[in-house]
Each structure stands twice: as structure tokens, then as C-alpha cells.
Design a protein around this motif. Structure first.
Motif, PDB file in Angstrom:
ATOM      1  N   LYS A   7       0.746  -1.183   0.094  1.00 52.48           N
ATOM      2  CA  LYS A   7      -0.188   0.069  -0.150  1.00 52.48           C
ATOM      3  C   LYS A   7       0.889   1.294   0.258  1.00 52.48           C
ATOM      4  O   LYS A   7       2.079   1.267   0.498  1.00 52.48           O
ATOM      5  N   LYS A  10       3.579   2.488   2.923  1.00 49.49           N
ATOM      6  CA  LYS A  10       3.952   1.415   3.756  1.00 49.49           C
ATOM      7  C   LYS A  10       5.402   1.072   3.448  1.00 49.49           C
ATOM      8  O   LYS A  10       5.805   0.056   3.885  1.00 49.49           O
ATOM      9  N   PHE A  22       3.394  -6.959   7.449  1.00 46.24           N
ATOM     10  CA  PHE A  22       2.256  -7.300   7.914  1.00 46.24           C
ATOM     11  C   PHE A  22       1.318  -7.366   6.818  1.00 46.24           C
ATOM     12  O   PHE A  22       1.320  -6.542   5.867  1.00 46.24           O
ATOM     13  N   SER A  23      -0.015  -8.325   6.836  1.00 44.56           N
ATOM     14  CA  SER A  23      -0.714  -8.540   6.038  1.00 44.56           C
ATOM     15  C   SER A  23      -1.412  -7.172   5.566  1.00 44.56           C
ATOM     16  O   SER A  23      -2.112  -6.908   4.518  1.00 44.56           O
ATOM     17  N   GLY A  24      -1.754  -6.409   6.639  1.00 40.43           N
ATOM     18  CA  GLY A  24      -2.622  -5.054   6.278  1.00 40.43           C
ATOM     19  C   GLY A  24      -1.777  -3.957   5.683  1.00 40.43           C
ATOM     20  O   GLY A  24      -2.397  -2.972   5.294  1.00 40.43           O
ATOM     21  N   ALA A  25      -0.530  -4.347   5.266  1.00 37.74           N
ATOM     22  CA  ALA A  25       0.085  -3.314   4.683  1.00 37.74           C
ATOM     23  C   ALA A  25       0.098  -3.645   3.225  1.00 37.74           C
ATOM     24  O   ALA A  25       0.751  -2.922   2.217  1.00 37.74           O
ATOM     25  N   GLU A  27      -1.411  -4.227  -0.663  1.00 41.92           N
ATOM     26  CA  GLU A  27      -2.296  -3.576  -1.363  1.00 41.92           C
ATOM     27  C   GLU A  27      -2.926  -4.847  -2.041  1.00 41.92           C
ATOM     28  O   GLU A  27      -4.350  -4.846  -2.435  1.00 41.92           O
ATOM     29  N   ARG A  28      -2.145  -5.427  -2.833  1.00 41.44           N
ATOM     30  CA  ARG A  28      -2.829  -6.508  -3.984  1.00 41.44           C
ATOM     31  C   ARG A  28      -1.622  -7.635  -4.146  1.00 41.44           C
ATOM     32  O   ARG A  28      -0.258  -7.237  -3.963  1.00 41.44           O
ATOM     33  N   ASP A  56      -0.002 -16.426   3.397  1.00 44.42           N
ATOM     34  CA  ASP A  56      -1.341 -15.666   3.578  1.00 44.42           C
ATOM     35  C   ASP A  56      -1.982 -16.070   4.786  1.00 44.42           C
ATOM     36  O   ASP A  56      -3.201 -15.716   5.112  1.00 44.42           O
ATOM     37  N   ARG A  59      -0.357 -13.472  10.219  1.00 43.06           N
ATOM     38  CA  ARG A  59      -0.350 -12.195  10.222  1.00 43.06           C
ATOM     39  C   ARG A  59       1.098 -11.271   9.578  1.00 43.06           C
ATOM     40  O   ARG A  59       0.969 -10.364   9.182  1.00 43.06           O
TER      41      ARG A  59
END
Length: 395
Positions: A7, A10, A22-25, A27-28, A56, A59
Motif C-alpha cells: 500500500k 507503507k 504485515f498483511s495489512g500493509a 495492497e494486492r 497468507d 499475520r
């Protein structure tokens, strides 16, 4: 190679070469990489950032390996990382009084999720990530080439493997299975190590320097060793002339192995008392009985596995240290440790200050303990500095 895109905004940690994304960072993901595949990490503008293990289910979705796009993360890359790690332990490996140490320390040695400990002629391995699992064959081959061990044992029974979609493992990877007890030397003391059934990889070699340091204070003292396991601090105290040592641990196997270690080294068993019990309950029992000690060692398991558990862990550390302070004779020494990476040394000092206040004691910090050189801390990964301790004089 599959591509993973960050993203926008990040990039900072990656540019600073922190090995976790981390997974939250993310985008795709372009394509469908399998867990453990090596992927290419790109920023939001499709510029190369690093190569890393993908998963995947975790975390920590990416564990980064290499920041140079021109370097192939192939079989030779893994061999070089293993060889560099082993070479970096040369000072310890050449020591005449010690033949056990950590050879590879996960992210600190650029091999995230791999722990390798040397116990005399055997190696104990913990595989904690799917990426290492996918490449373990070449890693084992390189370890055999460099060290010619009698056997390499997989002790991958950590619960964290579940976060990577891996089942636990307890098996021989190469050579012969280890005997029930492998005998190692540390600082001139001999220990019997049960690799297959012992805790973690079999032994806590991260306390090697601290055991030696504390032993200088115990001559003619009454010592209490809590969470004693197979007797690291106990044996060093007996070797250095402690008047008596009481060891407390909840594991019957650890207690029996410790007794064997005392006999093995020819120490005076009459000076030693082993108590199989929960430490917190036993400390309160000692208080009720009016027992006191000159030196107390507190080396508990990890109370704070993550930052979210830090508040609860701080309360547990405070209570444990408070009751220990109440058992010390005036001017006695408390050697207290935390192996929780989330608990830094400043927080630990604050916890001990609270414990002293609740106990009505005055405390001086007179020395500081840390992990030894075979447990290095990577500058871009401060989380690797997990072991810390303080030597306190309590009035």
C-alpha cells in the motif's frame, strides 16, 4: 516470480530493512503464490523493494530475505547464509570449555524462522516458517557439509507453526537419532541434554554468559533457583561454592535431569534440594514457612508473547518479583529475567520499581544481563533482542 504490492505509504520499514511485512500493509497480490513461495515485493509505483517468503495464513504475510534485485535467492543464497552464520560462531565453537551454542538465530541471521542449536555432535533444528520448510533440504545439506554432525533432529513443536499452516514435527532429519541424553559442556560444566523431549530445542544456551556472571556472587550464599529447568544456574552456583541451592521447577523430567547433572559433575548433592512445584505457589509457601535466601534467580517463561499481552505480563512479572523480594535477606541479590521480546529493559526496570514499592523494599540495579554473541541482534530488527535481565541488590 509472483509479485506482491505494498500500500502507498507503507515503504518506510522495508526501506529500513525490517524483515517483516504485515498483511495489512499489502495492497494486492499478482497471481496465487503458495505459502512459503519466494515472491517479489513492489511498492505502490511497481518499483522493486525486496524478495521474501510469502504466507497468507500468517499475520506476518512477508518475511523479507534480500533487498538487492540482482541477487538470486536460490540454493546458493541459502548455503551462503548458513555458512556465514556458522562462521560467525567461530569464537564459541573454538572454546575448550563449551561445545554447545546457537548456530542460526532466525531473522538475526537473515534466515527467518530457522533456529539451529549445536549440542556436542548433534544439531537441533526448529523450522518455524513455511519458507524455511520449503528450503530445509539444502539447509540441512549445508549444515552436514560444514559440521559433519552425528545427527540433525527436527524439534519443530512450537505452537507458532500453526500460524504458518504447518504441523508440529519431532523427527530425525539426517544421520542418527540422538541418544536419550547428549552430553555437552558449557563453561566447563557438563550437562545431559534430552533433545527429543526437552523444552524448546533442548537447552537454554542463551543464558551461558549470565550463568557464569552470576556465579561470581554466590560463594557461601544460600541460593534459590526458580524455573531451574535442568540446572543451569544451579550447577554454576554449586561449582562456585554456594552454601546451599534450592531449585524449583514444575517439570519432573527437568528435575530428574538436573539431579543427574549434579551427580555427573561430582557436585555435593547434600547442598542441593530440588522441588517440583509451580514457582508462584512455592514462593508463597516459602514465605509462609519463614524461609529466606541470599540470592534468588527468576528465569520465567515468556509472559508477553506479543505487545497486546504486555499489560497482563507486567502484572505477572511484578507479582513474581514482589514475592521474591520478600524472601531475600537484607542486602540479598535478585537475578531476574524476562525473555519476552515485547518487554524492553526500561519497561522491565519500571516493573521492578513497582514490585519494590509493593514489597516495601529498596532496590539497586547493580548489573545488567543480555543474550550472548551467538544470539545476535540485527540492527534493523530490534525485536530480536528478547532476553534481558537485571541483578538487583534488595534492602
Amino acid at each position: 516470480m509472483f509479485e506482491v504490492f505494498l500500500k502507498k505509504g507503507k515503504e518506510k520499514a522495508v526501506l529500513q530493512r525490517h524483515p517483516w511485512v504485515f498483511s495489512g500493509a499489502i495492497e494486492r497480490v499478482k497471481g496465487k503464490p503458495a505459502n512459503g513461495d519466494i515472491v517479489k515485493l513492489l511498492d505502490a509505483q511497481s518499483r522493486f523493494m525486496a524478495y521474501g517468503f510469502y504466507n497468507d495464513q500468517s499475520r506476518v504475510a512477508l518475511r523479507l530475505l534480500e533487498w538487492d534485485e540482482t541477487v538470486a535467492v536460490d540454493e546458493n543464497w541459502f548455503r551462503q547464509k548458513v555458512a556465514t552464520s556458522v562462521e560467525g560462531r567461530g569464537y564459541v565453537l573454538r572454546a575448550e570449555t563449551t561445545n554447545t551454542c546457537r548456530l542460526i538465530f532466525s531473522e538475526a541471521d537473515y534466515l527467518p524462522g530457522l533456529i539451529v542449536d549445536k549440542y556436542a555432535d548433534y544439531l537441533s533444528v526448529q523450522i518455524l516458517t513455511s519458507g524455511i520448510q520449503n528450503n530445509i533440504a539444502v539447509i540441512i545439506d549445508e549444515l552436514q557439509r560444514l559440521l559433519q554432525p552425528k545427527g540433525i533432529y527436527d524439534k519443530s513443536d512450537a505452537s507458532s507453526r500453526a500460524h504458518e499452516g504447518l504441523e508440529t514435527a519431532n523427527e530425525v532429519l539426517a544421520g542418527s537419532p540422538p541418544p536419550e541424553l547428549v552430553y555437552v559442556k558449557e563453561n566447563g560444566i557438563t550437562y545431559g541434554i534430552n533433545i527429543a523431549e526437552g523444552q524448546k530445542s533442548g537447552f537454554y544456551c542463551d543464558q551461558r554468559d549470565n550463568r557464569h556472571l552470576l556465579a561470581a556472587y554466590v560463594q557461601d550464599k544460600k541460593v534459590l533457583d526458580c524455573f531451574s529447568y535442568t540446572g543451569g544456574f544451579t550447577l554454576n552456583s554449586l561449582q562456585q561454592g554456594a552454601a546451599s541451592v534450592v531449585s524449583v521447577d514444575s517439570s519432573a523430567l527437568a528435575i530428574e535431569t538436573m539431579r543427574q547433572n549434579i551427580e555427573l559433575n561430582g557436585f555435593d548433592a547434600a547442598k542441593h534440594t530440588a522441588v517440583q512445584s509451580d514457582v508462584n505457589k512455592q514462593l508463597r509457601r516459602f514465605k509462609e514457612e519463614g524461609q529466606t535466601f541470599d540470592v534468588i534467580v527468576l528465569d520465567p517463561p515468556k509472559y508477553a508473547p506479543s505487545r497486546s499481552a504486555l499489560d497482563r505480563a507486567s502484572r505477572a512479572y511484578k507479582d513474581l518479583n514482589r514475592i521474591a523480594m520478600l524472601l531475600l535477606n537484607k542486602g540479598g541479590l535478585l537475578a531476574t529475567f524476562s525473555c519476552s521480546g515485547a518487554m524492553d529493559i526500561d519497561n522491565f526496570k519500571q516493573v521492578l520499581a513497582w514490585a519494590a514499592l509493593d514489597a516495601g523494599k529498596q532496590v539497586q540495579f547493580i548489573n545488567q544481563f543480555c543474550q550472548p554473541e551467538d544470539h545476535p541482534v540485527r540492527s534493523s530488527f530490534p525485536e530480536g533482542e528478547y532476553l534481558k535481565g537485571l541483578l538487583c541488590r534488595v534492602y
